[in-house]
Design a protein around this motif. Sequence first.
Motif, short mmCIF file in Angstrom:
data_model
loop_
_atom_site.label_atom_id
_atom_site.label_comp_id
_atom_site.label_asym_id
_atom_site.label_seq_id
_atom_site.Cartn_x
_atom_site.Cartn_y
_atom_site.Cartn_z
N LYS A 2 0.81 -1.22 0.00
CA LYS A 2 0.00 0.00 0.00
C LYS A 2 0.84 1.27 0.00
CE LYS A 2 -4.25 -1.75 1.04
NZ LYS A 2 -5.26 -1.65 0.07
N PHE A 4 3.43 2.23 -1.70
CA PHE A 4 3.72 2.76 -3.02
C PHE A 4 2.46 3.26 -3.74
CE2 PHE A 4 7.36 -0.21 -2.45
CZ PHE A 4 8.34 0.76 -2.42
N GLU A 5 1.31 2.73 -3.36
CA GLU A 5 0.07 3.14 -4.01
C GLU A 5 -0.31 4.58 -3.66
OE1 GLU A 5 -3.15 0.23 -3.94
OE2 GLU A 5 -1.64 -1.22 -3.33
N VAL A 31 3.51 -3.77 -6.31
CA VAL A 31 2.40 -2.84 -6.57
C VAL A 31 1.43 -3.48 -7.55
CG1 VAL A 31 3.79 -0.78 -6.11
CG2 VAL A 31 3.58 -1.61 -8.44
N LEU A 35 -0.59 0.03 -11.77
CA LEU A 35 0.40 1.03 -11.39
C LEU A 35 1.74 0.71 -12.04
CD1 LEU A 35 0.90 3.59 -9.81
CD2 LEU A 35 1.31 2.21 -7.77
N THR A 36 2.08 -0.56 -12.12
CA THR A 36 3.33 -0.96 -12.78
C THR A 36 3.34 -0.48 -14.23
OG1 THR A 36 3.53 -2.92 -11.39
CG2 THR A 36 4.76 -2.93 -13.43
#
Length: 90
Positions: A2, A4-5, A31, A35-36
């Motif tokens: 979470k 990095f989100e 992630v 998002l990647t």
Amino acid sequence: MKYFEEYNSVDLAEIVSVLEIKKTVFVFKTVPSYLTAEVFSYLDNDYREKLVNVLASNDIKEIIEEFERRTGRRVICNKPYSGTEVIKDY
């Protein structure tokens, strides 16, 4: 993960681009795939190429599939070569 989100994809791309490649791979594996794919699109070409060289082909496949899902396109570019080589070029 979470943590990095909480970042937007542009900021996260800037953060991971100064990390060692192994650490960036770790971030990519922790992630969500949406998002990647977004972060990958914001990395500069040289760093992207280094990253592609260490990612497993399955990881690259997931990035491409997420790109296709989000854009509705099955093609990243119209060139006669593999997806891995396309990623290196872009």
